[in-house]
Design a protein around this motif. Structure first.
Motif, PDB file in Angstrom:
ATOM      1  N   UNK A   3     -50.964 -15.349-193.236  1.00 41.99           N
ATOM      2  CA  UNK A   3     -49.902 -15.697-194.177  1.00 41.99           C
ATOM      3  C   UNK A   3     -50.054 -17.161-194.527  1.00 41.99           C
ATOM      4  N   UNK A   4     -50.154 -17.477-195.816  1.00 42.24           N
ATOM      5  CA  UNK A   4     -50.292 -18.868-196.251  1.00 42.24           C
ATOM      6  C   UNK A   4     -48.963 -19.612-196.263  1.00 42.24           C
ATOM      7  N   UNK A   5     -47.882 -18.927-195.958  1.00 42.03           N
ATOM      8  CA  UNK A   5     -46.549 -19.539-195.826  1.00 42.03           C
ATOM      9  C   UNK A   5     -46.191 -20.412-197.023  1.00 42.03           C
ATOM     10  N   UNK A   6     -46.275 -19.826-198.210  1.00 41.09           N
ATOM     11  CA  UNK A   6     -45.833 -20.516-199.418  1.00 41.09           C
ATOM     12  C   UNK A   6     -46.917 -21.222-200.186  1.00 41.09           C
ATOM     13  N   UNK A   7     -48.086 -21.446-199.573  1.00 40.38           N
ATOM     14  CA  UNK A   7     -49.176 -22.122-200.251  1.00 40.38           C
ATOM     15  C   UNK A   7     -50.115 -21.157-200.938  1.00 40.38           C
ATOM     16  N   UNK A   8     -51.144 -21.725-201.575  1.00 42.99           N
ATOM     17  CA  UNK A   8     -52.125 -20.918-202.295  1.00 42.99           C
ATOM     18  C   UNK A   8     -53.475 -20.863-201.589  1.00 42.99           C
ATOM     19  N   UNK A   9     -53.764 -21.845-200.723  1.00 44.23           N
ATOM     20  CA  UNK A   9     -55.044 -21.880-200.027  1.00 44.23           C
ATOM     21  C   UNK A   9     -54.904 -22.767-198.793  1.00 44.23           C
ATOM     22  N   UNK A  48     -62.778 -26.501-201.267  1.00 40.36           N
ATOM     23  CA  UNK A  48     -61.424 -26.815-200.807  1.00 40.36           C
ATOM     24  C   UNK A  48     -60.415 -25.704-201.049  1.00 40.36           C
ATOM     25  N   UNK A  49     -60.685 -24.801-201.973  1.00 43.22           N
ATOM     26  CA  UNK A  49     -59.700 -23.767-202.273  1.00 43.22           C
ATOM     27  C   UNK A  49     -60.219 -22.374-201.920  1.00 43.22           C
ATOM     28  N   UNK A  50     -61.210 -22.290-201.024  1.00 39.74           N
ATOM     29  CA  UNK A  50     -61.867 -21.007-200.785  1.00 39.74           C
ATOM     30  C   UNK A  50     -61.119 -20.111-199.812  1.00 39.74           C
ATOM     31  N   UNK A  51     -60.252 -20.657-198.958  1.00 44.65           N
ATOM     32  CA  UNK A  51     -59.656 -19.856-197.896  1.00 44.65           C
ATOM     33  C   UNK A  51     -58.325 -19.259-198.338  1.00 44.65           C
ATOM     34  N   UNK A  52     -58.347 -17.948-198.565  1.00 44.02           N
ATOM     35  CA  UNK A  52     -57.154 -17.200-198.956  1.00 44.02           C
ATOM     36  C   UNK A  52     -56.729 -16.310-197.792  1.00 44.02           C
ATOM     37  N   UNK A  53     -55.633 -15.567-197.979  1.00 42.10           N
ATOM     38  CA  UNK A  53     -55.202 -14.679-196.900  1.00 42.10           C
ATOM     39  C   UNK A  53     -56.259 -13.601-196.661  1.00 42.10           C
ATOM     40  N   UNK A  54     -56.440 -13.273-195.394  1.00 44.44           N
ATOM     41  CA  UNK A  54     -57.419 -12.276-195.001  1.00 44.44           C
ATOM     42  C   UNK A  54     -58.808 -12.818-194.759  1.00 44.44           C
ATOM     43  N   UNK A  55     -59.044 -14.113-195.080  1.00 41.83           N
ATOM     44  CA  UNK A  55     -60.387 -14.666-194.920  1.00 41.83           C
ATOM     45  C   UNK A  55     -60.550 -15.312-193.546  1.00 41.83           C
TER      46      UNK A  55
END
Length: 551
Positions: A514-520, A532-539
């Protein structure tokens, strides 16, 4: 054989009157004069029924015929017998399991057994543990229908993986200390054999509904075919369990299933197939806590004056009243591993490629366990002669799941409502701080650097999660084979030779739940990150490795 059977069940059909035989196979019942159907049953033996007319004292003997099944059990489960095995042991029969276990984890039915200590630990479903003669579960061989279930890496047993087994258990034998169990398991503390209901049970259907406090609801359905044409039998069970938890946020959402199939190929050969598992999720309460957080007076009573004096020299605590007064007493249900969250927060959670809504709309668990570990095994028993028999078991167990936790910089509030980002000290510190997910979510949704990152940071765009909820994954499979040849030279000398082989592969990694409100999320030391923006949920992030274990 003419030997007495201890623990055989004797009861009057269609009444509540019954008893069990003692070590000499003797029993005694007091009933009114009349005509009765008296039933005698014992695991592994054909049930016997006799009609009897009672008028004064009556002696009624039973001679039970042993199933091939019972010999199977003796061989594979290494069951101890008084006259044959110099081992301290205790047998827990189905009647006691039904009476005392209820909906607890299996180890808790053994709490009154000598040399055994079992506990629920933090109070979450399936988080129990058991100690035998001071040794923990890593040094206790635990088997279900002859299959060892201790973790191949560390020897531990996670009872949430076997949550529904108690409903299908016919008996448990606990052998204390080193025993004659011939498995490659460091069973210094003892051996625990769990046997499920035999497929040869009388045909029928049973439905059990349990209701309890804190939203507890458990439904159990058990079906038995009985013996068909003296050759085939099948039984099964399915369990559904829901619970909000006695301890705060230790909810449960679980299923369990069990299937047993047997085929008497002929008088000398028998095949058995078993499948069981318990896909489940539950909230956890893992961290230790100062006892004064639960009950100040109790803590003061436990720490007597001599201990205070000793500790004051070591820890510099000179005013114990002031020491205890700094604690916010929260009560025994307190659990610091969760926090309330606005129901307007609709952030998704993920396990691998699977995304879903969080379990509870109004709060988030820092600690949650989710796992499914199905186990299947095929048993073949062959009586080659009256004195020679062969038993072989092939089994597979696969596990998929893990546990959750927080990573990064997040907020907690103390009992006075004061906010702090100094996370680590509150796990064992003087005040039970609660997680503030709303503040953390607001932080993650805002400009990066607004809270913690220096204003000269390269990443000032909105949506960088400085705190996340992560999964620590443990995916595994195990295959194994146990084969034994038993030869009986005489009543006092037997010979056994065999092999216990098993191989496991265990995959460990972390992933963003869970990114808890963030995007990455940015992890500078992450081997999987490409930007810098590669890590999303599930990664995946942090680590990823595979262990192979062969015994």
């Amino acid at each position: 054989t003419g030997e007495p059977l201890a623990g055989a069940n004797i009861y009057l059909r269609e009444t509540t009157i019954g008893t069990a035989t003692d070590e000499e196979g003797m029993y005694y019942l007091r009933v009114d004069n009349g005509v009765y159907e008296v039933v005698c049953d014992y695991i592994g033996y054909a049930t016997e029924v006799q009609d009897v007319e009672i008028s004064g004292d009556v002696k009624l003997d039973f001679e039970l015929t042993e199933f091939l099944f019972s010999k199977t059990i003796e061989v594979i489960a290494d069951r101890a017998r008084d006259r044959e095995t110099p081992v301290a042991y205790s047998d827990i029969n189905k009647e006691k399991i039904n009476l005392q276990l209820g909906s607890q984890d299996i180890p808790l039915v053994l709490n009154t057994t000598p040399s055994v200590y079992s506990t629920m630990q933090g109070g979450g479903t399936g988080d129990a543990r058991i100690n035998v003669r001071g040794f923990n579960q890593r040094n206790i061989a635990i088997m279900i229908n002859g299959v060892p279930v201790n973790d191949m890496e560390n020897g531990w047993v996670y009872w949430s993986n076997w949550d529904g087994v108690g409903d299908a258990t016919s008996s448990i034998q606990l052998q204390r200390g080193l025993t004659a169990v011939n498995l490659a398991t460091p069973s210094i503390g003892g051996t625990m054999n769990i046997l499920t209901d035999p497929t040869a049970n009388t045909k029928g259907l049973k439905y059990k509904q349990e209701v309890g406090n804190d939203g507890f609801l458990k439904s159990t359905l058990i079906v038995n075919s009985g013996l068909i044409n003296d050759r085939f039998a099948i039984n099964g069970a399915i369990v559904r369990k829901l619970n909000d938890g006695l301890v705060d946020a230790t909810w449960t959402d679980a299923w369990a299933y069990y299937l047993g199939v047997s085929w008497n190929v002929n008088e000398k050969n028998r095949l058995e197939f078993y499948a069981l598992g318990a896909p489940q999720r539950h909230g956890q309460n893992l961290y230790k806590q100062n006892m004064a957080v639960y009950d100040k007076k109790y803590a003061e009573d436990v720490i007597d004056k001599s201990m205070k004096s000793k500790d004051s020299d070591n820890d510099g605590i000179n005013d114990w009243d002031a020491y205890f007064n700094q604690f916010y007493e929260k009560g025994r249900r307190f659990n610091q591993n969760w926090g309330k969250v606005s129901s307007e927060y609709n952030g998704k959670q993920a396990v691998g490629d699977n995304t879903f809504d969080r379990q509870k709309k109004n709060f988030i668990n820092e600690r949650e366990n989710f796992y499914h570990k199905p186990q299947v095994n095929l048993n073949w028993y062959s009586e080659l002669s009256n004195d020679l028999n062969l038993y072989t078991i092939l089994y597979y167990s696969g596990g998929n799941g893990g546990g959750t936790g927080l990573d990064g910089k997040y907020y907690r509030r103390d009992a006075n409502g004061e906010l702090s980002d100094n996370n680590w000290k509150y796990y064992y510190g003087p005040s039970p701080y609660s997680l503030d997910f709303n503040e953390t979510i607001q932080m993650n949704a805002g400009p990066a650097g607004f809270y913690f990152i220096d204003q000269d940071s390269l990443y000032k765009d909105k949506g960088q999660s400085l705190a996340i909820l992560r999964n620590s994954r443990n995916n595994q499979w195990t295959v194994g084979a146990i084969s034994k040849v038993n030869y009986k030279f005489s009543n006092i000398l037997q010979f056994t030779i065999g092999v216990d082989w098993r191989s496991a592969e265990v995959e460990h990694y972390r992933e963003i739940r869970d990114l808890l409100g963030g995007n990455y999320f940015i992890a500078n030391d992450n081997q999987f990150s490409t930007g810098p923006d590669s890590l999303k949920i599930g990664e995946k992030y942090d680590y990823y490795f595979t262990n192979t274990i062969n015994w």
